[in-house]
Design an enzyme around this catalytic site. Structure first.
Site, PDB file in Angstrom:
ATOM      1  N   ASN A 116      -3.599  -2.965  -0.618  1.00 13.45           N
ATOM      2  CA  ASN A 116      -3.847  -2.644   0.789  1.00 13.45           C
ATOM      3  C   ASN A 116      -5.246  -2.107   1.017  1.00 13.45           C
ATOM      4  OD1 ASN A 116      -1.406  -3.536   1.657  1.00 13.45           O
ATOM      5  ND2 ASN A 116      -0.507  -1.537   1.983  1.00 13.45           N
ATOM      6  N   SER A 159       3.140   2.118   1.414  1.00  5.69           N
ATOM      7  CA  SER A 159       2.002   1.257   1.128  1.00  5.69           C
ATOM      8  C   SER A 159       0.672   1.977   1.301  1.00  5.69           C
ATOM      9  CB  SER A 159       2.035   0.035   2.051  1.00  5.69           C
ATOM     10  OG  SER A 159       2.003   0.433   3.401  1.00  5.69           O
TER      11      SER A 159
END
Length: 558
Positions: A192, A121
């Site tokens: 993110n 991520s």
């Protein structure tokens, strides 16, 4: 034509890995699920069967579909079992050294045509890929938790990823019923990068005791329509995971202060307060892994109502604009007698002489508001509460324009005011406890949740929301992704009700710029400076729906 992928390997069967296994198997793809030990494998099997059993119990999956799904999954210990799969995706912990060692081993074991994918991520897909002799066949496939539910997959290509590999993965995402956004390799990707700056800022507010954890979370759920508040979400993600993501983005992303982990996060990780998985994070849970919150030392004590302040009385609304009109309807529906004035002249304001509460909702700047509050001070009876709805603050400037600063408060109704079940109650250093209690009483009478915070630009909602929107504009400005892909990422990957650009066009780019300028002036943090593209669009008159053009072209709103 994209290559049809018929069997895949998934490495790491934690919550995310087991969810990815379920996604593939649900869509008719054979899966080889791999762990490092029999114990870890058994935990992964339990996670998968628990998820599918819950889906059956909720009517989301038929029992025979569950049985067919589980029949497509083969469990194994060790990487050697992956020698003949078409694609391998790893979901192991976010450590670059671990992932590089893993990919080097997969490079040795897997067929030359196997696609090697990482679910990272935040880490560099490029740095992972060069641990192999086939970097052209390495790609990022970032699923979102819970993988069976969330519709987004970020497909991350490096500068050497082969176009046919990207095409194969995009086709696979479509087969899985997912929406993919394909982007280049950079820290945090889309979701993110935008999400964790906001979460980090929320922790900074909590660390500074600006507002309680409950008020911070309620403000963003009720004021922005988000599915979870920021601190509850961090507990779900895991504070150790959040720290690693923030630290990686800070180091890889140009050392933007918005991604520098707030010290409290590291302190909590060191203390083992990791969130739900440890049973305690920002909140305390019934047991490790439970979602049930239990009272602890920080749980607020119920506020006793002050006699007389809860009962609807008479409220004056000052302002000729749509906000004043909307608030007049909100107060009237709650049983208040409402007096609406434009505030253009003193005879008009004199109609407010006996009201219990005055709410200012004009469109002017700080100087205009200060002048209005000075006039209200002369007109309104002693003890009347004077409130401003302005989010750009500071409220103390308005309070000190009067001879009664103890009676002045902020009552901020997040946009759109008729729909949001929140009132931000903003106290200055001069606001009396009785005035704060009166603000709480107003929230109760309106049937809304009141959150109390100190006086600073943006209060809670706008101070967290608009920097996130500003970050999205900077991402678009850098040509990293389109407005449509960024909106998709936040709606489908983070379950936000609207994407940042759709929201900016609704709110108005001029309004967003004014609020962001206020937040920047108060903090003087370079990362909070308004995006040049936002300023340019406002200068060009592209203000959003009101003008028919903002980040997108469309019909002029009435």
């Amino acid at each position: 034509m994209a290559r049809e992928i018929t069997n895949v390997g998934v490495i790491g069967l934690g919550t995310m890995g087991a969810g990815i296994v379920e996604v593939f198997a649900r869509n008719g793809i054979d899966v080889l699920a791999v762990e490092i030990s029999e114990e870890a494998l058994e935990r992964g099997q339990t996670t998968l069967t628990g998820s599918t059993d819950r889906a059956v119990a909720r009517g989301k999956l038929a029992a025979e579909q569950r049985d067919a799904l589980l029949g497509r999954v083969t469990f194994a210990v060790g990487l050697a079992a992956l020698e003949n799969v078409d694609l391998v995706i790893e979901a192991v912990p976010e450590r670059l050294d671990l992932k590089r060692r893993l990919f080097a081993e997969l490079d040795r074991i897997c067929r030359p045509d196997t696609i090697l994918a990482t679910n990272t991520s935040s880490l560099s897909v490029t740095e992972i890929s060069v641990a192999t002799t086939r970097p052209a066949r390495v790609v990022g496939m970032h699923f979102f938790n819970p993988a069976p539910v969330m519709k987004l997959v970020e497909v991350i290509r490096t500068v050497v990823t082969a176009p046919e590999v990207v095409a194969d993965v995009e086709a696979l995402c479509a087969r899985l019923g997912k929406v993919d956004v394909t982007i280049n390799d950079r820290a945090g990707f889309i979701a993110n990068s935008l999400l964790f700056g906001y979460l980090n800022q929320a922790v900074a507010m909590f660390e500074a005791r600006y507002a309680t954890r409950e008020d911070l979370d309620a403000a963003m759920r009720l004021g922005c329509g988000l599915p979870m508040g920021p601190l509850a979400l961090l507990d779900l993600i895991g504070l150790d995971t959040a720290y690693e993501i923030l630290d990686t983005m800070y180091r890889r992303g140009g050392r933007d202060r918005r991604h520098a982990p707030v010290p409290l996060i590291r302190q909590m990780v060191t203390a083992g307060l990791l969130g739900r998985k440890s049973g305690r994070g920002f909140y305390t849970y019934e047991r490790p892994g439970s979602a049930a919150v239990v009272p602890d030392d920080l749980t607020p004590v119920a506020v006793e109502p002050v006699a007389g302040v809860d009962a609807p009385g008479t409220v004056g609304l000052v302002g000729p604009g749509p906000l004043a009109t909307a608030l007049a309807e909100v107060f009237a529906a709650a049983g208040y007698r409402v007096v609406v004035v434009s505030g253009d002249d003193d005879p008009d304001l004199a109609r407010l002489a006996e009201v219990d509460l005055v709410v200012e909702a004009i469109d002017g700047d700080l100087a205009d508001r200060r002048a209005l509050f000075a006039r209200l001070d002369k007109v309104c009876r002693p003890g009347a509460v004077l409130a401003t709805t302005a989010a750009t603050g500071p409220v103390i400037d308005l309070a000190m324009a009067t001879g009664r600063p103890a009676d002045v408060i902020g009552l901020h109704f997040p946009h759109p005011a008729p729909d949001r079940q929140l009132v931000e109650i903003v106290r200055t250093v001069r606001t009396s406890a009785g005035t704060v209690a009166a603000g709480r009483g107003v929230a109760v009478a309106l049937g809304r949740t009141g959150v109390v915070s100190d006086d600073r630009a943006g209060f809670v909602v706008d101070a967290l929301l608009f920097p996130y929107l500003n970050d999205a504009v900077k991402m678009l400005e850098a040509s990293y992704a389109t407005a449509e892909d960024i909106d998709h990422a936040m709606r489908l990957g983070c379950a936000y009700p609207v994407g940042p650009f759709e929201l900016l066009d609704r709110v108005g780019l001029d309004v967003a710029l004014e609020i962001q300028r206020g937040v920047y002036r108060a903090a003087r943090e370079p990362g909070l400076a308004p995006a040049p593209l936002l300023e340019q669009l406002v200068t060009a008159g592209h203000l959003g729906r009101g003008t028919g053009r903002g980040f997108r072209e469309g019909t002029v709103s009435s």
